[in-house]
Design a protein around this motif. Structure first.
Motif, PDB file in Angstrom:
ATOM      1  N   PHE A  92       4.130  15.478   1.876  1.00 11.71           N
ATOM      2  CA  PHE A  92       3.047  14.609   1.427  1.00 11.71           C
ATOM      3  C   PHE A  92       3.377  14.107   0.034  1.00 11.71           C
ATOM      4  O   PHE A  92       4.198  14.685  -0.693  1.00 11.71           O
ATOM      5  CB  PHE A  92       1.669  15.293   1.516  1.00 11.71           C
ATOM      6  CG  PHE A  92       1.394  16.391   0.535  1.00 11.71           C
ATOM      7  CD1 PHE A  92       0.995  16.103  -0.774  1.00 11.71           C
ATOM      8  CD2 PHE A  92       1.494  17.730   0.906  1.00 11.71           C
ATOM      9  CE1 PHE A  92       0.721  17.107  -1.682  1.00 11.71           C
ATOM     10  CE2 PHE A  92       1.238  18.756  -0.005  1.00 11.71           C
ATOM     11  CZ  PHE A  92       0.844  18.436  -1.303  1.00 11.71           C
ATOM     12  N   HIS A  93       2.766  12.992  -0.322  1.00 10.74           N
ATOM     13  CA  HIS A  93       2.992  12.360  -1.620  1.00 10.74           C
ATOM     14  C   HIS A  93       1.795  11.467  -1.929  1.00 10.74           C
ATOM     15  O   HIS A  93       0.885  11.344  -1.094  1.00 10.74           O
ATOM     16  CB  HIS A  93       4.286  11.527  -1.582  1.00 10.74           C
ATOM     17  CG  HIS A  93       4.208  10.412  -0.605  1.00 10.74           C
ATOM     18  ND1 HIS A  93       4.599  10.538   0.709  1.00 10.74           N
ATOM     19  CD2 HIS A  93       3.725   9.135  -0.717  1.00 10.74           C
ATOM     20  CE1 HIS A  93       4.376   9.405   1.343  1.00 10.74           C
ATOM     21  NE2 HIS A  93       3.841   8.536   0.508  1.00 10.74           N
ATOM     22  N   PHE A  94       1.811  10.863  -3.107  1.00  9.09           N
ATOM     23  CA  PHE A  94       0.694  10.001  -3.524  1.00  9.09           C
ATOM     24  C   PHE A  94       1.224   8.668  -4.028  1.00  9.09           C
ATOM     25  O   PHE A  94       2.401   8.533  -4.360  1.00  9.09           O
ATOM     26  CB  PHE A  94      -0.092  10.659  -4.665  1.00  9.09           C
ATOM     27  CG  PHE A  94      -0.688  12.012  -4.354  1.00  9.09           C
ATOM     28  CD1 PHE A  94      -2.029  12.133  -4.008  1.00  9.09           C
ATOM     29  CD2 PHE A  94       0.088  13.175  -4.410  1.00  9.09           C
ATOM     30  CE1 PHE A  94      -2.590  13.380  -3.742  1.00  9.09           C
ATOM     31  CE2 PHE A  94      -0.465  14.426  -4.134  1.00  9.09           C
ATOM     32  CZ  PHE A  94      -1.795  14.521  -3.806  1.00  9.09           C
ATOM     33  N   HIS A  95       0.329   7.703  -4.094  1.00  9.60           N
ATOM     34  CA  HIS A  95       0.562   6.428  -4.770  1.00  9.60           C
ATOM     35  C   HIS A  95      -0.592   6.290  -5.759  1.00  9.60           C
ATOM     36  O   HIS A  95      -1.726   6.645  -5.435  1.00  9.60           O
ATOM     37  CB  HIS A  95       0.532   5.270  -3.765  1.00  9.60           C
ATOM     38  CG  HIS A  95       1.541   5.432  -2.653  1.00  9.60           C
ATOM     39  ND1 HIS A  95       2.764   4.811  -2.663  1.00  9.60           N
ATOM     40  CD2 HIS A  95       1.499   6.163  -1.510  1.00  9.60           C
ATOM     41  CE1 HIS A  95       3.445   5.153  -1.577  1.00  9.60           C
ATOM     42  NE2 HIS A  95       2.696   5.976  -0.847  1.00  9.60           N
ATOM     43  N   TRP A  96      -0.321   5.770  -6.966  1.00  3.25           N
ATOM     44  CA  TRP A  96      -1.392   5.671  -7.959  1.00  3.25           C
ATOM     45  C   TRP A  96      -1.138   4.520  -8.937  1.00  3.25           C
ATOM     46  O   TRP A  96      -0.031   3.976  -8.995  1.00  3.25           O
ATOM     47  CB  TRP A  96      -1.562   6.996  -8.706  1.00  3.25           C
ATOM     48  CG  TRP A  96      -0.353   7.446  -9.465  1.00  3.25           C
ATOM     49  CD1 TRP A  96      -0.052   7.164 -10.765  1.00  3.25           C
ATOM     50  CD2 TRP A  96       0.731   8.260  -8.966  1.00  3.25           C
ATOM     51  NE1 TRP A  96       1.137   7.742 -11.109  1.00  3.25           N
ATOM     52  CE2 TRP A  96       1.644   8.424 -10.028  1.00  3.25           C
ATOM     53  CE3 TRP A  96       1.016   8.870  -7.730  1.00  3.25           C
ATOM     54  CZ2 TRP A  96       2.826   9.179  -9.890  1.00  3.25           C
ATOM     55  CZ3 TRP A  96       2.188   9.599  -7.602  1.00  3.25           C
ATOM     56  CH2 TRP A  96       3.069   9.754  -8.664  1.00  3.25           C
ATOM     57  N   SER A 104      -4.379   2.656  -5.072  1.00  2.00           N
ATOM     58  CA  SER A 104      -4.238   2.960  -3.642  1.00  2.00           C
ATOM     59  C   SER A 104      -3.442   1.852  -2.953  1.00  2.00           C
ATOM     60  O   SER A 104      -3.336   0.737  -3.473  1.00  2.00           O
ATOM     61  CB  SER A 104      -5.606   3.135  -2.994  1.00  2.00           C
ATOM     62  OG  SER A 104      -6.367   1.940  -3.050  1.00  2.00           O
ATOM     63  N   GLU A 105      -2.902   2.147  -1.787  1.00  5.99           N
ATOM     64  CA  GLU A 105      -2.166   1.142  -1.011  1.00  5.99           C
ATOM     65  C   GLU A 105      -3.130   0.422  -0.079  1.00  5.99           C
ATOM     66  O   GLU A 105      -3.160  -0.800  -0.038  1.00  5.99           O
ATOM     67  CB  GLU A 105      -1.040   1.818  -0.225  1.00  5.99           C
ATOM     68  CG  GLU A 105       0.003   2.441  -1.140  1.00  5.99           C
ATOM     69  CD  GLU A 105       1.376   2.492  -0.524  1.00  5.99           C
ATOM     70  OE1 GLU A 105       1.527   3.156   0.531  1.00  5.99           O
ATOM     71  OE2 GLU A 105       2.312   1.875  -1.092  1.00  5.99           O
ATOM     72  N   HIS A 106      -3.916   1.194   0.666  1.00  3.11           N
ATOM     73  CA  HIS A 106      -4.940   0.590   1.520  1.00  3.11           C
ATOM     74  C   HIS A 106      -6.171   0.278   0.673  1.00  3.11           C
ATOM     75  O   HIS A 106      -6.335   0.827  -0.424  1.00  3.11           O
ATOM     76  CB  HIS A 106      -5.300   1.534   2.683  1.00  3.11           C
ATOM     77  CG  HIS A 106      -4.186   1.671   3.668  1.00  3.11           C
ATOM     78  ND1 HIS A 106      -3.208   2.636   3.541  1.00  3.11           N
ATOM     79  CD2 HIS A 106      -3.856   0.942   4.765  1.00  3.11           C
ATOM     80  CE1 HIS A 106      -2.331   2.495   4.536  1.00  3.11           C
ATOM     81  NE2 HIS A 106      -2.695   1.480   5.288  1.00  3.11           N
ATOM     82  N   LEU A 117      -3.414   9.577  -1.105  1.00  6.34           N
ATOM     83  CA  LEU A 117      -2.551  10.645  -0.586  1.00  6.34           C
ATOM     84  C   LEU A 117      -2.030  10.263   0.801  1.00  6.34           C
ATOM     85  O   LEU A 117      -2.804   9.769   1.630  1.00  6.34           O
ATOM     86  CB  LEU A 117      -3.386  11.937  -0.484  1.00  6.34           C
ATOM     87  CG  LEU A 117      -2.885  13.061   0.414  1.00  6.34           C
ATOM     88  CD1 LEU A 117      -1.588  13.681  -0.122  1.00  6.34           C
ATOM     89  CD2 LEU A 117      -3.965  14.158   0.544  1.00  6.34           C
ATOM     90  N   HIS A 118      -0.746  10.527   1.049  1.00  4.83           N
ATOM     91  CA  HIS A 118      -0.144  10.320   2.382  1.00  4.83           C
ATOM     92  C   HIS A 118       0.451  11.622   2.891  1.00  4.83           C
ATOM     93  O   HIS A 118       1.369  12.173   2.261  1.00  4.83           O
ATOM     94  CB  HIS A 118       0.959   9.257   2.318  1.00  4.83           C
ATOM     95  CG  HIS A 118       0.435   7.876   2.101  1.00  4.83           C
ATOM     96  ND1 HIS A 118       1.213   6.840   1.658  1.00  4.83           N
ATOM     97  CD2 HIS A 118      -0.810   7.369   2.316  1.00  4.83           C
ATOM     98  CE1 HIS A 118       0.464   5.741   1.581  1.00  4.83           C
ATOM     99  NE2 HIS A 118      -0.770   6.033   1.974  1.00  4.83           N
ATOM    100  N   LEU A 119      -0.057  12.114   4.020  1.00  2.00           N
ATOM    101  CA  LEU A 119       0.512  13.280   4.696  1.00  2.00           C
ATOM    102  C   LEU A 119       1.354  12.749   5.854  1.00  2.00           C
ATOM    103  O   LEU A 119       0.824  12.131   6.788  1.00  2.00           O
ATOM    104  CB  LEU A 119      -0.606  14.183   5.205  1.00  2.00           C
ATOM    105  CG  LEU A 119      -1.444  14.855   4.095  1.00  2.00           C
ATOM    106  CD1 LEU A 119      -2.914  14.889   4.467  1.00  2.00           C
ATOM    107  CD2 LEU A 119      -0.949  16.274   3.832  1.00  2.00           C
ATOM    108  N   LEU A 198       6.044   2.260   7.495  1.00  2.00           N
ATOM    109  CA  LEU A 198       6.239   2.931   6.218  1.00  2.00           C
ATOM    110  C   LEU A 198       6.004   1.895   5.125  1.00  2.00           C
ATOM    111  O   LEU A 198       6.251   0.709   5.332  1.00  2.00           O
ATOM    112  CB  LEU A 198       7.664   3.488   6.116  1.00  2.00           C
ATOM    113  CG  LEU A 198       8.026   4.619   7.070  1.00  2.00           C
ATOM    114  CD1 LEU A 198       9.482   5.025   6.881  1.00  2.00           C
ATOM    115  CD2 LEU A 198       7.114   5.822   6.865  1.00  2.00           C
ATOM    116  N   THR A 199       5.537   2.341   3.963  1.00  2.00           N
ATOM    117  CA  THR A 199       5.234   1.400   2.875  1.00  2.00           C
ATOM    118  C   THR A 199       6.342   1.349   1.820  1.00  2.00           C
ATOM    119  O   THR A 199       6.201   0.664   0.818  1.00  2.00           O
ATOM    120  CB  THR A 199       3.892   1.747   2.200  1.00  2.00           C
ATOM    121  OG1 THR A 199       4.019   3.017   1.548  1.00  2.00           O
ATOM    122  CG2 THR A 199       2.752   1.784   3.207  1.00  2.00           C
ATOM    123  N   THR A 200       7.402   2.122   2.014  1.00  2.00           N
ATOM    124  CA  THR A 200       8.598   2.009   1.171  1.00  2.00           C
ATOM    125  C   THR A 200       9.785   1.915   2.124  1.00  2.00           C
ATOM    126  O   THR A 200       9.640   2.198   3.324  1.00  2.00           O
ATOM    127  CB  THR A 200       8.776   3.236   0.243  1.00  2.00           C
ATOM    128  OG1 THR A 200       9.015   4.388   1.047  1.00  2.00           O
ATOM    129  CG2 THR A 200       7.566   3.455  -0.648  1.00  2.00           C
TER     130      THR A 200
HETATM  131 ZN    ZN Z   1       3.076   6.755   0.930  1.00  2.00          ZN
END
Ligand code: ZN
Ligand code: BO1
Length: 262
Positions: A92-96, A104-106, A117-119, A198-200
């Motif tokens: 898991f990881h986060f975007h901020w 957030s991404e969404h 948070l992405h699990l 995936l977002t990356t």
């Molecule tokens: Zn992510």
């Protein structure tokens, strides 16, 4: 699903080397327009079963910090919800953001949160490795949870305390016995789901997204520790703070977002 090609450097300034990637019809993240989402009474409750003993390490990979789990057996799994198969947790990881206005991404009706948070899970019924699953339509499942600034999150604090050890890109530290379920909101029965990517990089169109309706609260100080991390390695001259590590939103392109709730 891969139609046109585009330059990676045009997608996000964080990704420096130009590289061709699929710019297809089911990219992520997206804005979720609540009144256009469709209630699906067939959607089941999510079943998460996480074993804290599979937690192994934290890694600053230069775009986020990943908390990585041993995914060689079905010890930490996700099933139910929109999923037909069993999926295994790998990280898991986060975007901020640099401040609390975005990150957030969404988004929900264009509302952005300070972090997300992405699990990340892969289909262990059909495949035997993440690398095999990532090239398949139904290979991956990611749970997204929004973070809002408020009271301190007790469960998150153990992770926050370990972050100074992975300040620079490419640093890794042992991190064990962390239960990722402590980062889920109380109610995981209410979520939106859609088919995305995936977002990356590699931006592969393999992801069933489950975006939780309920957010979790973390303190401003806890988010400040996320923001004290660096995109850069210890060797680099010009240090760059790890902030705004989210991808720009992508077109819906005819997809339906379903909700598990009314
Ligand atoms: Zn992510
Ligand atoms: S995300 O959840 O859509 N932001 C996302 C984006 C990229 C990855 C995972 C989730 N990348 C992959 C790497 C693999 C790695 C795997 C698990 O994460 O491409 O090399 O094995 O950590």
């Amino acid at each position: 699903a891969c139609s046109s090609k585009l330059l990676l450097s045009q997608v996000h300034p964080m990704w420096q080397e130009p590289l061709a990637i699929p710019g297809g019809d089911r990219q992520s993240p997206i804005d979720i327009v609540v009144r256009k989402s469709v209630f699906d009474p067939q959607l089941k409750p999510l079943k998460v079963q996480y074993d804290p003993r599979t937690c192994q390490q934290i890694w600053n990979n230069g775009y986020s910090f990943l908390v990585e789990y041993n995914d060689t057996t079905d010890k930490s799994t996700l099933k139910g919800g929109p999923l037909e198969d069993q999926f295994r947790l790998c990280q898991f990881h986060f975007h901020w953001g640099e401040n609390n206005t975005w990150g957030s991404e969404h988004s929900i009706d264009r509302h952005l949160y300070p972090a997300e948070l992405h699990l990340v899970h892969w289909n262990s019924d059909k495949y035997s490795l993440f690398e095999e699953a990532v090239i398949e339509d139904n290979g991956l499942a990611v749970i997204a949870v929004f973070l809002k600034v408020g009271k301190r999150h007790e469960g998150l604090q153990k992770l926050v305390d370990a972050l100074p050890a992975v300040r620079h890109k490419d640093s890794v530290v042992e991190f064990t016995k962390f239960d990722p379920a402590c980062l889920l909101p109380e109610n995981i029965d209410d979520y939106w789901t859609y088919a995305g990517s995936l977002t990356t990089p590699p931006l592969t169109e393999a992801v069933t997204w489950m975006v939780m309706k309920q957010h979790i609260e973390v303190s401003h100080d806890q988010l400040a520790v996320f923001r004290s991390l660096l995109f850069t390695s210890a060797e680099e001259q010009q240090q760059r703070s790890m902030v705004n590590n989210f991808r720009v939103q992508q077109a819906l392109k005819g997809r339906t977002v379903r909700s598990s709730f009314t």
